[in-house]
Design an enzyme around this catalytic site. Structure first.
Site, PDB file in Angstrom:
ATOM      1  N   HIS A 169      49.577  38.459  41.456  1.00 52.50           N
ATOM      2  CA  HIS A 169      48.173  38.635  41.791  1.00 52.50           C
ATOM      3  C   HIS A 169      47.302  37.936  40.749  1.00 52.50           C
ATOM      4  O   HIS A 169      47.519  38.075  39.549  1.00 52.50           O
ATOM      5  CB  HIS A 169      47.833  40.128  41.831  1.00 52.50           C
ATOM      6  CG  HIS A 169      46.530  40.422  42.509  1.00 52.50           C
ATOM      7  ND1 HIS A 169      46.443  40.662  43.862  1.00 52.50           N
ATOM      8  CD2 HIS A 169      45.263  40.504  42.023  1.00 52.50           C
ATOM      9  CE1 HIS A 169      45.182  40.880  44.185  1.00 52.50           C
ATOM     10  NE2 HIS A 169      44.443  40.789  43.086  1.00 52.50           N
TER      11      HIS A 169
ATOM     12  N   SER B   5      41.043  38.136  46.011  1.00 51.18           N
ATOM     13  CA  SER B   5      41.200  39.559  45.689  1.00 51.18           C
ATOM     14  C   SER B   5      40.054  40.362  46.300  1.00 51.18           C
ATOM     15  O   SER B   5      39.852  40.308  47.512  1.00 51.18           O
ATOM     16  CB  SER B   5      41.317  39.740  44.174  1.00 51.18           C
ATOM     17  OG  SER B   5      41.810  41.017  43.854  1.00 51.18           O
TER      18      SER B   5
ATOM     19  N   ASP C 280      53.343  40.880  44.069  1.00 51.64           N
ATOM     20  CA  ASP C 280      52.018  41.491  44.035  1.00 51.64           C
ATOM     21  C   ASP C 280      52.082  42.817  44.788  1.00 51.64           C
ATOM     22  O   ASP C 280      52.499  42.840  45.953  1.00 51.64           O
ATOM     23  CB  ASP C 280      51.021  40.531  44.697  1.00 51.64           C
ATOM     24  CG  ASP C 280      49.599  41.066  44.772  1.00 51.64           C
ATOM     25  OD1 ASP C 280      49.341  42.198  44.336  1.00 51.64           O
ATOM     26  OD2 ASP C 280      48.734  40.331  45.274  1.00 51.64           O
TER      27      ASP C 280
END
Length: 311
Positions: free
Chosen positions: A282, A156, A252
């Site tokens: 995610h 991320s 996501d």
């Protein structure tokens, strides 16, 4: 698109979440930390030992956690940055990912506790990540590693940092990474509505409004989004970068941005392996201890490290 049944069952059991914009920052950090450290690591991601250290950065120090695999001899070193939207997370919240990369990549891992926004907005995070990468290169031999077999990894926001540091190192003339692992880092401050951003605007888990709020905390000036250290996709050139492995989750909102970055790298002649994991959301890599899709992704990442960081 169908969410993985195991994830769907987990989400159904969770209380309604109001979105990060509606949670005080101290409570958000506490909630993320408590829920994250309760997640088990993979039972077979067996490592040798860990050690906590402080490494220098301009004007201060950065806490890091070192992980050594059970493998012997001079080893590759992977510098890893945790996720958390630039705002939350620490050395414990994605400990399970660092352990998996160490065990399954046969690599020493340096996990970086970079400074968080909004107290430390851009460019503090990528500057800390680059300082830790330089430290790892300079101290590789003392750590039992090989300074010629370095890698970068992150999930991320940490994936964005890994990609940014690869660009920073290229432009600074080193250190040179052999591989970059980007686990669902979008590498772009979103300014257009991609198909995935529209389809998954309301989640699951990460919503498009969450994405916007995280960027609002991170950038003190919207114009900073043009800086490649914030949005690696906006670099003037992507030529000369090391091989990248880009992991995306099917369900996501940031999926398309990450996949666009992979395509941008390939267009520049960079070796890229991009893989979309069906039914995943995610943050799924943190569930490596019990979710087959997460295990597959981190096993793939470990194999990528072994391939590109071989002696």
């Amino acid at each position: 698109m169908a969410i993985d049944p195991q994830i769907a069952q987990m989400l159904a059991a969770m209380p309604t979440w109001p979105g990060v914009r509606h949670v005080p920052l101290d409570i958000l950090r506490k909630s993320v930390r408590e829920s994250s450290i309760a997640i088990p690591p993979a039972a077979d991601a067996i490592i040798g030992r860990t050690e906590e250290r402080l490494v220098p950065r301009p004007g201060g120090e950065i806490p890091v956690r070192l992980y050594w695999p059970e493998a012997e001899g001079r080893l590759p070193i992977t510098v890893y940055m945790h996720g958390g939207g630039y705002v939350v997370g620490d050395l414990d919240t994605q400990d399970m990912i660092a352990r998996a990369l160490c065990a399954w990549g046969d690599s020493i891992v340096v996990s970086v506790d970079y400074r968080l926004a909004p107290e430390h907005p851009f460019p503090a995070g990528p500057e800390d990540a680059f300082a830790a990468f330089r430290w790892a290169a300079d101290n590789a031999v003392e750590l039992g590693g090989d300074p010629d077999r370095l890698a970068l990894a992150g999930d991320s926001a940490g994936g964005n940092f890994a990609c940014a540091v690869a660009l920073m190192a290229r432009d600074a003339g080193g250190p040179q990474a052999r591989a970059v692992i980007n686990i669902y880092g979008p590498c772009n401050c979103p300014e257009t509505e991609t198909p995935s951003a529209l389809e998954f605007a309301d989640g699951p888990l990460l919503t498009q409004d969450d994405v916007s709020w995280f960027w609002e905390q991170y950038l003190s000036d919207p114009a900073q989004a043009e800086d490649y250290r914030a949005s690696p996709v906006r670099a003037a050139s992507h030529a000369g970068l090391p091989p990248h492995f880009v992991v995306t989750a099917e369900c996501d909102p940031s999926r398309d941005d990450a996949e666009f970055y992979a395509a941008k790298l390939a267009d520049a002649g960079v070796t890229v392996e991009a893989k979309r994991y069906a039914g995943m959301v995610h943050g799924f890599a943190s569930w490596v201890g019990f979710l087959p899709g997460a295990r597959e992704a981190l096993k793939d990442a470990g194999a990528f490290l072994k391939t590109h960081c071989a002696a």
